[in-house]
Design a protein around this motif. Structure first.
Motif, PDB file in Angstrom:
ATOM      1  N   ASN A  44     -57.992 -59.680  64.520  1.00 32.83           N
ATOM      2  CA  ASN A  44     -59.183 -59.217  63.265  1.00 32.83           C
ATOM      3  C   ASN A  44     -59.512 -58.021  63.916  1.00 32.83           C
ATOM      4  N   HIS A  45     -59.796 -57.096  63.156  1.00 33.28           N
ATOM      5  CA  HIS A  45     -60.263 -55.263  62.676  1.00 33.28           C
ATOM      6  C   HIS A  45     -61.369 -54.828  62.940  1.00 33.28           C
ATOM      7  N   VAL A  46     -61.530 -54.368  64.262  1.00 33.43           N
ATOM      8  CA  VAL A  46     -62.811 -53.788  64.331  1.00 33.43           C
ATOM      9  C   VAL A  46     -63.384 -52.369  64.592  1.00 33.43           C
ATOM     10  N   THR A  47     -61.872 -51.699  65.387  1.00 39.37           N
ATOM     11  CA  THR A  47     -62.953 -50.263  65.976  1.00 39.37           C
ATOM     12  C   THR A  47     -61.236 -49.482  65.611  1.00 39.37           C
ATOM     13  N   ASN A  48     -61.271 -48.470  65.212  1.00 35.62           N
ATOM     14  CA  ASN A  48     -60.130 -47.265  65.036  1.00 35.62           C
ATOM     15  C   ASN A  48     -58.885 -47.448  66.534  1.00 35.62           C
ATOM     16  N   PHE A  49     -59.878 -47.907  67.869  1.00 36.55           N
ATOM     17  CA  PHE A  49     -59.244 -48.548  68.741  1.00 36.55           C
ATOM     18  C   PHE A  49     -58.484 -49.538  68.990  1.00 36.55           C
ATOM     19  N   ASP A  50     -58.732 -50.256  67.880  1.00 36.77           N
ATOM     20  CA  ASP A  50     -57.576 -51.590  68.063  1.00 36.77           C
ATOM     21  C   ASP A  50     -56.422 -51.684  68.908  1.00 36.77           C
ATOM     22  N   PRO A  51     -55.046 -51.038  68.313  1.00 39.22           N
ATOM     23  CA  PRO A  51     -53.933 -51.069  68.531  1.00 39.22           C
ATOM     24  C   PRO A  51     -53.524 -51.008  69.622  1.00 39.22           C
ATOM     25  N   VAL A  66     -48.525 -53.024  62.097  1.00 38.73           N
ATOM     26  CA  VAL A  66     -48.128 -52.371  60.630  1.00 38.73           C
ATOM     27  C   VAL A  66     -49.757 -50.932  60.502  1.00 38.73           C
ATOM     28  N   ALA A  67     -49.661 -49.900  59.934  1.00 43.96           N
ATOM     29  CA  ALA A  67     -50.960 -48.846  60.423  1.00 43.96           C
ATOM     30  C   ALA A  67     -50.503 -48.534  58.862  1.00 43.96           C
ATOM     31  N   SER A  68     -52.014 -47.518  58.862  1.00 45.21           N
ATOM     32  CA  SER A  68     -52.282 -46.701  57.367  1.00 45.21           C
ATOM     33  C   SER A  68     -51.222 -46.246  57.164  1.00 45.21           C
ATOM     34  N   LEU A  84     -42.296 -42.372  68.862  1.00 40.22           N
ATOM     35  CA  LEU A  84     -42.398 -43.415  70.302  1.00 40.22           C
ATOM     36  C   LEU A  84     -42.611 -44.832  69.780  1.00 40.22           C
ATOM     37  N   VAL A  85     -42.991 -44.893  68.709  1.00 35.82           N
ATOM     38  CA  VAL A  85     -44.073 -46.545  68.229  1.00 35.82           C
ATOM     39  C   VAL A  85     -43.006 -46.660  67.149  1.00 35.82           C
ATOM     40  N   GLY A  86     -42.800 -46.062  66.451  1.00 38.04           N
ATOM     41  CA  GLY A  86     -42.377 -46.833  65.225  1.00 38.04           C
ATOM     42  C   GLY A  86     -43.273 -47.545  64.296  1.00 38.04           C
ATOM     43  N   PRO A  87     -44.278 -47.524  63.477  1.00 35.53           N
ATOM     44  CA  PRO A  87     -45.214 -47.996  63.630  1.00 35.53           C
ATOM     45  C   PRO A  87     -44.735 -48.262  61.513  1.00 35.53           C
ATOM     46  N   ILE A  88     -45.108 -49.353  61.230  1.00 33.32           N
ATOM     47  CA  ILE A  88     -44.675 -50.148  60.196  1.00 33.32           C
ATOM     48  C   ILE A  88     -45.864 -48.975  58.719  1.00 33.32           C
ATOM     49  N   ALA A  89     -45.519 -48.655  58.181  1.00 33.54           N
ATOM     50  CA  ALA A  89     -46.590 -48.556  57.491  1.00 33.54           C
ATOM     51  C   ALA A  89     -47.037 -49.073  55.473  1.00 33.54           C
ATOM     52  N   ARG A  90     -48.470 -49.211  55.781  1.00 31.40           N
ATOM     53  CA  ARG A  90     -49.146 -49.634  54.852  1.00 31.40           C
ATOM     54  C   ARG A  90     -50.207 -48.768  54.144  1.00 31.40           C
ATOM     55  N   ARG A  91     -49.929 -48.896  52.754  1.00 29.93           N
ATOM     56  CA  ARG A  91     -51.079 -48.193  51.697  1.00 29.93           C
ATOM     57  C   ARG A  91     -51.857 -48.786  51.458  1.00 29.93           C
ATOM     58  N   LYS A  92     -53.295 -48.555  52.066  1.00 32.41           N
ATOM     59  CA  LYS A  92     -54.116 -48.857  51.742  1.00 32.41           C
ATOM     60  C   LYS A  92     -54.597 -48.737  50.302  1.00 32.41           C
ATOM     61  N   SER A 112     -41.223 -58.084  67.286  1.00 37.32           N
ATOM     62  CA  SER A 112     -42.436 -59.222  67.438  1.00 37.32           C
ATOM     63  C   SER A 112     -43.419 -57.605  66.282  1.00 37.32           C
ATOM     64  N   VAL A 113     -45.046 -58.387  65.804  1.00 35.73           N
ATOM     65  CA  VAL A 113     -45.102 -57.284  64.697  1.00 35.73           C
ATOM     66  C   VAL A 113     -46.757 -58.075  64.732  1.00 35.73           C
ATOM     67  N   CYS A 114     -47.434 -57.271  64.782  1.00 32.54           N
ATOM     68  CA  CYS A 114     -48.630 -56.967  64.561  1.00 32.54           C
ATOM     69  C   CYS A 114     -49.501 -56.036  63.470  1.00 32.54           C
ATOM     70  N   ILE A 115     -49.946 -57.304  63.275  1.00 30.44           N
ATOM     71  CA  ILE A 115     -50.944 -56.833  62.055  1.00 30.44           C
ATOM     72  C   ILE A 115     -52.673 -57.026  62.138  1.00 30.44           C
ATOM     73  N   PHE A 116     -53.259 -56.088  61.573  1.00 30.10           N
ATOM     74  CA  PHE A 116     -54.885 -57.148  61.699  1.00 30.10           C
ATOM     75  C   PHE A 116     -54.695 -57.004  60.227  1.00 30.10           C
ATOM     76  N   GLY A 117     -55.575 -58.307  60.060  1.00 28.98           N
ATOM     77  CA  GLY A 117     -55.504 -59.463  59.111  1.00 28.98           C
ATOM     78  C   GLY A 117     -56.242 -58.726  58.295  1.00 28.98           C
ATOM     79  N   GLU A 118     -57.512 -58.281  58.585  1.00 30.98           N
ATOM     80  CA  GLU A 118     -58.050 -58.107  57.155  1.00 30.98           C
ATOM     81  C   GLU A 118     -57.654 -56.768  55.989  1.00 30.98           C
ATOM     82  N   GLY A 119     -56.948 -55.783  57.341  1.00 30.51           N
ATOM     83  CA  GLY A 119     -56.666 -54.672  56.084  1.00 30.51           C
ATOM     84  C   GLY A 119     -57.853 -53.345  56.627  1.00 30.51           C
TER      85      GLY A 119
END
Length: 378
Positions: A44-51, A66-68, A84-92, A112-119
């Motif tokens: 779940n996604h609550v703060t900008n520091f969640d990753p 997966v990052a904005s 450093l970390v190679g994030p995966i881009a997702r366009r909101k 392994s991949v992490c996504i914040f389900g709500e976006g």
């Protein structure tokens, strides 16, 4: 060197150096886990520091987040983050198809991949539905699925606020699903299981724990979340300053360290207020008219660059958004989302646009109208 090897080596270093800093800042505690490989982690996604907080729970298992898409438009800083970390881009405010394919490629390559389900982070403390297609990705990937829930984050660093309030946060794995289990489930069953695992009602938990969240300017920028005054029924007249939320009509309420309003009438908390304002908006016989000054319109390109179009007053009149000669019918907008507190992104007739306010203001009211029109099929 293969970039994945570099990322794995740097993961352990960054996890040991950076994650403890954010964990301490957020008063966050979480168990340490090992992941089966590959794993799709959904949180779940609550703060900008969640990753950083999720990463702290998996110090030995490198994960691609997966990052904005905005993270990829910060010039030299973006290059450093990618190295450093190679994030995966997702366009909101878009379909997210490219991000889904990138996730599958990583998983199928054994990562392994992490996504914040709500976006996006929650505005009112309640976990929202996961992305459409999340169940499909989990099923197609043929990887393990781990659901991870963060608790206490809404009062620590609410999306609408500024700064961190000192209280209590925690995070933990809720469930682990094997590839074999996922193959026995439909995509909808998987999505439902994810939503059940991630669901967090910050207000119910706070009633049980009654944690004090201490900090300055607790109500600052609350007007970015609350757009309708319950006293004068006017849109866009609220303002959060210091520990108080007030309106031009004279309404004044204090936002307490427990996350409630004093006085507790007409609403005890933001959730009740938010539910009421959306209900009022839905009951409007005609669409309300909004306008906000000093907004800049950009068109976004595939290479993450911005094309400046115009600056002026953003208006919503009837069924249309307009800004200095550029008009967008609500029915032509297929996707819309908010980024941080002052950016609204949307896709209109296949083109991706971004609206920037010079300072935090309530763009959420535009999103609320579009969502309700979309739900009505208008």
């Amino acid at each position: 060197m293969d970039e994945s090897i570099r990322h794995k080596k740097l993961w352990k270093v960054l996890n040991a150096v950076i994650c403890p800093v954010f964990s301490h800042m957020m008063r966050f505690t979480g168990k340490k886990y090992r992941l089966p490989t590959p794993t799709l982690v959904i949180a779940n996604h609550v703060t900008n520091f969640d990753p950083f907080l999720v990463a702290a729970s998996f110090p030995k298992d490198q994960i691609y987040f997966v990052a904005s898409e905005h993270l990829f438009r910060k010039g030299f800083l973006s290059k450093i983050i990618h190295y450093l970390v190679g994030p995966i881009a997702r366009r909101k405010g878009s379909t997210g198809g490219d991000a889904a394919m990138a996730m599958l490629r990583k998983l199928r390559a054994g990562h392994s991949v992490c996504i914040f389900g709500e976006g996006e982070t929650t505005w009112n403390g309640i976990t929202q539905s996961v992305f459409p297609g999340t169940g499909d990705i989990a099923k197609i990937a043929k990887a393990h699925l781990v659901t991870y829930r963060i608790e206490g984050g809404y009062f620590t660093a609410p999306r609408w606020g500024r700064g961190v309030r000192r209280g209590k946060m925690k995070g933990a794995i809720v469930n682990i699903y094997t590839p074999e289990q996922l193959q026995q489930m439909s995509s909808q069953e998987i999505a439902s299981a994810i939503e059940k695992d991630l669901y967090e009602n910050a207000w119910d938990r706070q009633k049980k724990l009654s944690v004090r969240y201490q900090g300055k300017n607790r109500a600052r920028y609350m007007e970015t979340a609350l757009f309708l005054c319950p006293k004068c029924y006017q849109y866009g007249t609220l303002k959060g300053e210091g520990d108080q939320l007030h309106c031009t009509c004279g309404l004044k309420m204090t936002y307490t360290e427990q996350g409630t309003f004093d006085p507790p009438a007409p609403f005890e908390n933001i959730l009740l207020w938010d539910e009421w304002q959306h209900k009022c908006l839905a009951e409007e016989e005609t669409l309300p008219a909004f306008r906000d000054k000093n907004i800049t319109l950009y068109q976004l390109q595939q290479d993450h660059t911005q094309k400046y179009l115009v600056e002026g007053t953003l208006k919503q009149l009837d069924d249309m958004l307009s800004i200095h000669g550029h008009c967008f019918l609500l029915k032509d907008i297929s996707h819309m989302a908010l980024v941080q507190k002052h950016i609204m992104v949307f896709t209109c007739q296949g083109q991706y646009y971004e609206l920037h306010a010079k300072e935090p203001l309530c763009l959420r009211k535009y999103l609320a109208v579009w969502q309700q029109q979309k739900a009505k099929g208008v």
